[in-house]
Design a protein around this motif. Structure first.
Motif, short mmCIF file in Angstrom:
data_model
loop_
_atom_site.label_atom_id
_atom_site.label_comp_id
_atom_site.label_asym_id
_atom_site.label_seq_id
_atom_site.Cartn_x
_atom_site.Cartn_y
_atom_site.Cartn_z
N THR A 1 45.62 119.50 -40.03
CA THR A 1 45.40 118.95 -41.46
C THR A 1 44.51 119.84 -42.39
O THR A 1 44.12 121.18 -41.87
N LYS B 1 40.61 120.31 -50.64
CA LYS B 1 40.33 119.34 -50.10
C LYS B 1 39.80 119.18 -48.54
O LYS B 1 39.72 118.36 -47.74
N SER B 2 39.08 120.42 -48.15
CA SER B 2 38.53 120.67 -46.96
C SER B 2 37.20 120.79 -46.97
O SER B 2 36.55 120.84 -48.15
N GLN C 1 40.27 110.89 -46.31
CA GLN C 1 41.41 110.05 -47.45
C GLN C 1 42.43 109.50 -46.45
O GLN C 1 42.82 108.18 -46.43
N GLN C 2 42.82 110.28 -45.33
CA GLN C 2 44.14 109.93 -44.66
C GLN C 2 43.38 108.87 -43.53
O GLN C 2 44.10 108.10 -43.04
N GLN D 1 40.42 115.65 -46.99
CA GLN D 1 41.77 115.23 -46.77
C GLN D 1 41.94 114.14 -45.42
O GLN D 1 42.57 113.14 -45.19
#
Length: 343
Positions: free
Chosen positions: A95, A175-176, A103-104, A100
């Motif tokens: 990922t 988004k890391s 969010q997931q 992120q």
């Protein structure tokens, strides 16, 4: 159309309808009443016994393929499956990492997520990348610490973070957690990440390639030691790159979040001549706050029962210490994990 042909068509159509009916029924068995039969259950409260009897599938969100999250995530997935004799079948996925991942995780794409502590704190407080929306996540355990590894090309005339002005700088995957901390370090040095640098938002593999071919002047990566991609960079371009000392910015970073600490990258980690001073931040394993407590207990217990195997996958796992496992503030510890860590 003759009678035989019509009969064939009617028979074939009926067969198709029957097959479709079976498919719909099968899908209903998998997806009805709360999802797949092997999907994790929601926490129903009650006593925690740290046992999972129903076959359950768990997805683990990790990070870039050449980072520590990915290496440990795959090893962790394998050890979960072995520790439960296959009752809990875990798989790890590459990922973009922390933001992120959360969010997931919240969306239900994954059931476990690696995250930097600063990003996890933002999530539960509704700060930073989460724009005022508190996320329903809790911690399974605190892990090892991540080291902010800032590497620059020797010929780029960069001796401080302030010298990154106007340079081509990889701030990590979009988004890391790396991107979050990179932008904060830049701001702490008085730079605007949006306008004062030429930001390259690249994953670790592409970043290392850019450092090697000279298309990138500097890079950030937040990871455990050693990070495989950084090992590759110093192995193949040893005389062309160096670490940047960013420890002088620790106080400014602590005003943003108390989770930041000063740390040292030992010279032996990458076979260098001297240690490098930097900023460190802990890592957490996260789950949704409504995950079944018994499953959470099994997942947390596996981290410590199978720690030797995780260390074989990457030596960063040596930094996982049970005495620190519950130190996840301001992120609440899941009640199933609390049971695993105290019983």
């Amino acid at each position: 159309m003759n009678t035989v042909a019509k009969g064939f068509v009617r028979s074939r159509s009926a067969g198709v309808i029957a097959v479709l009916g079976v498919a719909v029924l099968s899908a209903g068995l998998l997806t009805g009443c709360g999802g797949r039969r092997d999907a994790p259950k929601a926490d129903a409260g009650g006593e925690v016994n740290c046992e999972v009897h129903q076959e359950t599938r768990v997805g683990i969100a990790t990070g870039n393929a050449t980072g520590v999250y990915f290496a440990l995530g795959n090893a962790y997935a394998e050890q979960i499956s072995q520790a439960t004799n296959g009752t809990v079948k875990a798989t790890a996925a590459e990922t973009g990492a922390s933001v992120q991942n959360i969010q997931q995780l919240v969306a239900g794409t994954y059931q476990v997520a690696f995250s930097l502590a600063d990003t996890a704190a933002d999530a539960v407080l509704g700060a930073g990348s989460f724009d005022g929306k508190k996320q329903p996540v809790q911690a399974l355990t605190r892990l090892y610490s991540n080291y902010t590894q800032v590497v620059v090309r020797n010929g780029a005339n960069i001796n401080s973070v302030a010298d990154l002005r106007g340079k081509r700088v990889s701030t990590g995957s979009p988004k890391s957690g790396t991107e979050v901390i990179a932008n904060r370090v830049l701001q702490a040095a008085g730079l605007n990440p949006d306008s004062d640098i030429s930001a390259q938002r690249l994953d670790l593999t592409k970043t290392v390639d850019g450092m090697k071919d000279g298309s990138i002047d500097a890079m950030f990566f937040s990871g455990g030691l050693p990070t495989p991609g950084i090992t590759d960079l110093f192995t193949s371009a040893r005389d062309q790159v160096k670490f940047l000392d960013i420890a002088t910015l620790t106080s400014a970073m602590q005003k943003i979040s108390p989770v930041y600490e000063e740390g040292t990258i030992p010279a032996a980690t990458y076979g260098l001549a001297a240690d490098a001073k930097t900023i460190v931040v802990p890592n957490f394993l996260l789950v949704r706050d409504d995950l079944d407590a018994n499953l959470a207990c099994v997942l947390a217990r596996a981290v410590f029962d199978r720690k030797p195997q995780l260390e074989q996958a990457n030596s960063a796992a040596k930094g996982i210490v049970k005495d620190n496992a519950q130190k996840t503030d301001p992120v609440p510890l899941h009640r199933g994990a609390s049971h695993a860590l105290t019983h």
